[in-house]
Design an enzyme around this catalytic site. Structure first.
Site, PDB file in Angstrom:
ATOM      1  N   ASP A 113       0.719  -3.604   7.696  1.00 19.68           N
ATOM      2  CA  ASP A 113       1.878  -2.708   7.727  1.00 19.68           C
ATOM      3  C   ASP A 113       1.598  -1.673   6.650  1.00 19.68           C
ATOM      4  O   ASP A 113       1.711  -1.974   5.460  1.00 19.68           O
ATOM      5  CB  ASP A 113       3.162  -3.487   7.429  1.00 19.68           C
ATOM      6  CG  ASP A 113       4.408  -2.597   7.498  1.00 19.68           C
ATOM      7  OD1 ASP A 113       4.264  -1.366   7.340  1.00 19.68           O
ATOM      8  OD2 ASP A 113       5.521  -3.118   7.697  1.00 19.68           O
ATOM      9  N   HIS A 114       1.203  -0.467   7.058  1.00 20.15           N
ATOM     10  CA  HIS A 114       0.706   0.491   6.068  1.00 20.15           C
ATOM     11  C   HIS A 114       1.756   0.863   5.027  1.00 20.15           C
ATOM     12  O   HIS A 114       1.431   1.308   3.935  1.00 20.15           O
ATOM     13  CB  HIS A 114       0.140   1.747   6.755  1.00 20.15           C
ATOM     14  CG  HIS A 114       1.181   2.612   7.395  1.00 20.15           C
ATOM     15  ND1 HIS A 114       1.581   2.446   8.701  1.00 20.15           N
ATOM     16  CD2 HIS A 114       1.898   3.653   6.920  1.00 20.15           C
ATOM     17  CE1 HIS A 114       2.501   3.337   9.003  1.00 20.15           C
ATOM     18  NE2 HIS A 114       2.718   4.086   7.940  1.00 20.15           N
ATOM     19  N   HIS A 147       8.566  -1.866   9.116  1.00 16.05           N
ATOM     20  CA  HIS A 147       8.634  -1.140   7.841  1.00 16.05           C
ATOM     21  C   HIS A 147       9.971  -1.335   7.113  1.00 16.05           C
ATOM     22  O   HIS A 147      10.004  -1.652   5.922  1.00 16.05           O
ATOM     23  CB  HIS A 147       8.419   0.355   8.052  1.00 16.05           C
ATOM     24  CG  HIS A 147       7.181   0.702   8.806  1.00 16.05           C
ATOM     25  ND1 HIS A 147       6.018  -0.015   8.701  1.00 16.05           N
ATOM     26  CD2 HIS A 147       6.911   1.706   9.687  1.00 16.05           C
ATOM     27  CE1 HIS A 147       5.088   0.527   9.478  1.00 16.05           C
ATOM     28  NE2 HIS A 147       5.603   1.563  10.082  1.00 16.05           N
TER      29      HIS A 147
END
Length: 499
Positions: A179-180, A242
């Site tokens: 999950d960047h 996110h």
């Protein structure tokens, strides 16, 4: 350099956009900084019939197109790159890959450590994992790690099936769900802000905090991703991963120690405390909307239903606002508001922590304009922290005015902070899974989000409120906070925080 970090990286989907924009520049930065040393290899696999030379030309082009600085000749760096035309459903392709990896490990003195990065369509993840195991590509001599991109399923059932498929070939501690957002500097800073500062951690509870707001807004529309987005929407695209990850970091208890297992354990406990909703209750807690036509930077832009590859009668949400309640001792009664959407006023991700008023504030008379204390964590595009306090207005008066104290991350560094993907790749190479998502986190977030999805899917009669492109969302999102006596705080860098 510890030879435990020497590894081969196999990138499935090496001709795609993700590899070009994020992975190749990140690998180069790690190489330039010495993290990769010279004992590494990168094998790009995809369907196209490329040669090694064509692949290297594309890697070079990707570096030139990025904003990183290239130092000297790239010949040595590119010599570590190979390409293999690949059919993910053909066992022979995996046998060729295994043979190539054996050869590269001898050439670059790599002790059998292999990282597999899925930078492609998720429907093939399970197939690839199965073949990697059956054809012996997962190596018993060194470590094996599998990095996968979202979406991790499209609901709990599909995520569970995908997880079961992957677990046939990889153990949980070998699976790195990326999950960047968790690689962003200021998201990683949340823990430091909380646990390294007595001024905040001692106040980090329902006795002192009235509400928390998380905004992640995008100014772009769906662009050329209309086909994908119309089957996904903001809830699956942003909230399930996110936004809920940021909620977990803000709400978790202090871990016993800063290890992967302890941090994940506390995040999971926070997510378990999320108040569940029935489908009938969703309307009380969540708002959905879709952007209509509007104006961005003086230019007229179309509404979502007029975008290419989007159903002209689509009910896919491009905006979600919600109120989450954490039913535990620390957070009982404190709403955590989230909002995310496309074609909003500006691109920004911010967390605003609003503190409660003093029980008896001598300056709280209306003419004094006393302002709530705010802690603002700026995640993107700027990175830093702001603290909004009350100060005395200059002059012959005892009235108050908001005073904003700023700490700017990249202003201090003078250089761009590392790209999120660079940090996450580095973590994976070193076997640090702290900033990757554990299956239990994925499962809990899907179970929470699925109730909302099902309620919206069944509700085909209510009017679908649109918000004008270039705005901060629909009126219903403002009403969600107004019913609790709150309002959204502005997100711009030059925001006026006076009431």
């Amino acid at each position: 350099m510890n030879n435990h970090t020497y590894c081969s990286m196999v990138i499935f989907g090496a001709t795609g956009d993700l590899a070009k924009r994020k992975l190749f520049p990140s690998i180069y930065n790690l190489y330039k900084k010495g993290t990769l040393d010279k004992n590494f290899a990168v094998v790009g696999v995809a369907r196209r019939e490329w040669s090694d030379e064509v692949f290297r030309e594309n890697v070079t082009a990707s570096l030139q197109d990025s904003n990183i600085s290239i130092e000297g000749d790239l010949t040595e760096f590119l010599s570590h790159f190979r390409y293999l035309a690949f059919d993910v459903t053909n066992a022979a392709s995996y046998q060729d890959l295994h043979e190539l990896l054996n050869s590269l490990e001898q050439e670059f003195s790599i002790p059998g450590n292999r990282m597999f990065y899925m930078a492609m369509a998720p429907e093939f993840f399970g197939t690839i994992a199965s073949y990697l195991k059956s054809e012996g590509v997962t190596n018993e001599q060194g470590w094996n790690r599998l990095i996968i991109e979202k979406p991790f399923g499209h609901d709990f059932a599909s995520a569970q099936k995908l997880n079961e498929d992957l677990r046939q070939a990889f153990a949980e501690d070998e699976i790195y769900r990326i999950d960047h957002y968790l690689g962003k500097e200021m998201v990683q800073n949340i823990g430091v802000i909380r646990f390294a500062n007595a001024i905040f951690e001692s106040l980090w509870n329902n006795r002192h905090i009235s509400n928390i707001q998380i905004t992640s807004s995008e100014s772009l529309g769906v662009e050329d991703r209309g086909g994908y987005y119309d089957t996904s929407g903001a809830l699956r695209d942003m909230v399930q991963n996110h936004m809920i990850q940021m909620v977990a970091l803000l709400a978790m208890e202090p871990p016993i120690r800063l290890t992967t297992e302890e941090i994940r354990s506390e995040k999971i406990k926070a997510l378990r405390a999320l108040r569940p909703m029935t489908k009938d209750e969703v309307k009380q807690y969540f708002v959905r909307s879709q952007y209509g036509p509007g104006s961005m930077n003086g230019k007229e832009v179309p509404g979502y239903r007029s975008e290419p590859k989007v159903n002209p009668e689509s009910r896919t949400e491009t905006f979600v606002a919600g109120k989450l309640m954490i039913d535990n001792f620390r957070w009982a009664g404190v709403p955590i508001y989230i909002r995310t959407g496309k074609r909003m006023q500006e691109k920004s991700t911010k967390i605003v922590v609003e503190f409660k008023e003093l029980p008896m504030n001598l300056y709280s008379k209306s003419e004094n304009n006393v302002h709530p204390n705010l802690l603002i964590i700026h995640i993107q595009p700027d990175e830093g922290i702001s603290l909004i306090l009350n100060g005395k207005k200059i002059g012959m008066t005892d009235k108050t005015t908001p005073a904003k104290l700023d700490y700017c991350n990249h202003c201090i560094d003078g250089i761009n902070t590392p790209e999120a993907y660079e940090k996450l790749l580095n973590d994976a190479i070193h076997g640090d899974a702290t900033n990757f998502t554990h299956w239990d986190e994925v499962a809990l977030s899907w179970k929470f989000v699925d109730v909302i999805s099902e309620a919206w899917k069944e509700d085909t009669s209510s009017e679908f409120e649109l918000y004008p492109a270039g705005s901060m969302g629909p009126k219903a999102a403002d009403e969600l906070l107004a019913q609790d006596g709150f309002h959204w705080w502005p997100i711009g860098d030059d925001s006026d925080y006076s009431i």
